[in-house]
Design a protein around this motif. Structure first.
Motif, short mmCIF file in Angstrom:
data_model
loop_
_atom_site.label_atom_id
_atom_site.label_comp_id
_atom_site.label_asym_id
_atom_site.label_seq_id
_atom_site.Cartn_x
_atom_site.Cartn_y
_atom_site.Cartn_z
N ILE A 79 2.54 -2.11 -4.76
CA ILE A 79 2.48 -1.80 -6.18
C ILE A 79 2.61 -0.29 -6.42
N VAL A 80 2.03 0.51 -5.55
CA VAL A 80 2.20 1.97 -5.66
C VAL A 80 3.67 2.34 -5.49
N GLY A 81 4.32 1.78 -4.48
CA GLY A 81 5.74 2.04 -4.27
C GLY A 81 6.60 1.51 -5.40
N LEU A 82 6.23 0.35 -5.94
CA LEU A 82 6.96 -0.22 -7.07
C LEU A 82 6.86 0.68 -8.30
N GLY A 83 5.68 1.21 -8.56
CA GLY A 83 5.52 2.10 -9.70
C GLY A 83 6.35 3.36 -9.56
N ALA A 84 6.33 3.97 -8.39
CA ALA A 84 7.12 5.18 -8.16
C ALA A 84 8.61 4.88 -8.25
N SER A 85 9.03 3.74 -7.71
CA SER A 85 10.44 3.35 -7.78
C SER A 85 10.87 3.10 -9.21
N ALA A 86 10.01 2.45 -9.99
CA ALA A 86 10.34 2.15 -11.37
C ALA A 86 10.46 3.42 -12.21
N VAL A 87 9.53 4.35 -12.01
CA VAL A 87 9.61 5.62 -12.75
C VAL A 87 10.89 6.36 -12.38
N GLY A 88 11.20 6.42 -11.09
CA GLY A 88 12.44 7.07 -10.66
C GLY A 88 13.67 6.37 -11.19
N PHE A 89 13.66 5.05 -11.18
CA PHE A 89 14.80 4.29 -11.68
C PHE A 89 15.00 4.53 -13.18
N PHE A 90 13.94 4.44 -13.95
CA PHE A 90 14.09 4.58 -15.40
C PHE A 90 14.46 6.01 -15.79
N LEU A 91 13.92 7.01 -15.13
CA LEU A 91 14.32 8.38 -15.43
C LEU A 91 15.75 8.64 -14.98
N GLY A 92 16.14 8.06 -13.85
CA GLY A 92 17.52 8.18 -13.41
C GLY A 92 18.49 7.52 -14.38
#
Length: 103
Positions: A79-92
């Motif tokens: 879940i920690v990795g998913l949150g970081a990935s999602a933030v990076g994906f949405f900002l990208g």
């Protein structure tokens, strides 16, 4: 008085049930690395291709890891990795998307 020794699984980093989980641990590690790359690269506007693609891959590996995870510690890390990935994906995606500037 003899007492049975019990293995200390509370100190274990990944498996709390005393069994090896190589697939789940690999997915957890890959998700955390992809999430960290996506999160850090999302802070730079010109790295939107890197952040959006690593974020998308991190979301996919986190979803698969959640599907096959067996312990709470694995799920927490995913879940920690998913949150970081999602933030990076949405900002990208906000900075240019998956194919922004290529076409």
């Amino acid at each position: 008085m003899a007492q049975a020794l019990r293995r200390n699984t509370a100190g274990s980093l990944f498996a709390t049930d005393g069994k090896a989980h190589p697939l789940q641990d690999t997915l957890l590690g890959v998700t955390l690395v992809l999430g960290a790359i996506a999160f850090v690269s999302a802070m730079f506007h010109n790295l939107h291709l890197l952040s959006s693609w690593t974020g998308l891959l991190g979301i996919g590996t986190a979803a698969w890891g959640q599907f096959v995870s067996e312990t709470t510690r694995e799920r927490f890390g995913l879940i920690v990795g998913l949150g970081a990935s999602a933030v990076g994906f949405f900002l990208g995606m906000a900075h240019g998307g998956l194919f922004g500037g290529l076409w």
